[in-house]
Design a protein around this motif. Structure first.
Motif, PDB file in Angstrom:
ATOM      1  N   ALA A   1      16.591  -0.978  -4.147  1.00  8.87           N
ATOM      2  CA  ALA A   1      15.642  -0.271  -3.667  1.00  8.87           C
ATOM      3  C   ALA A   1      14.151  -0.651  -4.177  1.00  8.87           C
TER       4      ALA A   1
ATOM      5  N   SER B   1      13.459  -4.266  -3.113  1.00 10.59           N
ATOM      6  CA  SER B   1      12.915  -4.528  -1.722  1.00 10.59           C
ATOM      7  C   SER B   1      11.638  -3.776  -1.971  1.00 10.59           C
ATOM      8  N   ALA B   2      11.221  -2.727  -2.378  1.00  9.60           N
ATOM      9  CA  ALA B   2       9.781  -2.450  -2.466  1.00  9.60           C
ATOM     10  C   ALA B   2       8.765  -3.275  -2.954  1.00  9.60           C
TER      11      ALA B   2
ATOM     12  N   ALA C   1       8.346  -6.038  -0.686  1.00 14.27           N
ATOM     13  CA  ALA C   1       7.269  -5.653   0.488  1.00 14.27           C
ATOM     14  C   ALA C   1       5.919  -5.466   0.118  1.00 14.27           C
ATOM     15  N   ALA C   2       5.773  -5.198  -1.080  1.00  8.83           N
ATOM     16  CA  ALA C   2       4.201  -4.798  -1.665  1.00  8.83           C
ATOM     17  C   ALA C   2       3.801  -6.235  -1.793  1.00  8.83           C
TER      18      ALA C   2
END
Length: 60
Positions: free
Chosen positions: A20, A23-24, A27-28
């Motif tokens: 997680a 993935s964050a 994305a950022a």
């Protein structure tokens, strides 16, 4: 070498948390790059005005 694998709930939770966070982070980074690209494209355009473009008066 023994084939010991960590199948405990804590081990699975740690793997899920790591996924997680990764993935964050991705994305950022993508959002950051998109924002920079949009700002660069906006800065390349001339500033907007409320009047029509100015053309010099014709002289005959």
């Amino acid at each position: 070498m023994s084939n010991d694998s960590d199948n405990s709930l804590a081990g699975r939770a740690a793997i899920a948390a790591g996924a997680a966070i990764g993935s964050a982070a991705i994305a950022a980074a993508l959002l950051f790059v998109k924002r920079r690209k949009d700002k660069k494209a906006q800065d390349a355009q001339p500033p907007k005005t409320d009047t029509a473009p100015h053309y010099p008066a014709e002289t005959d």
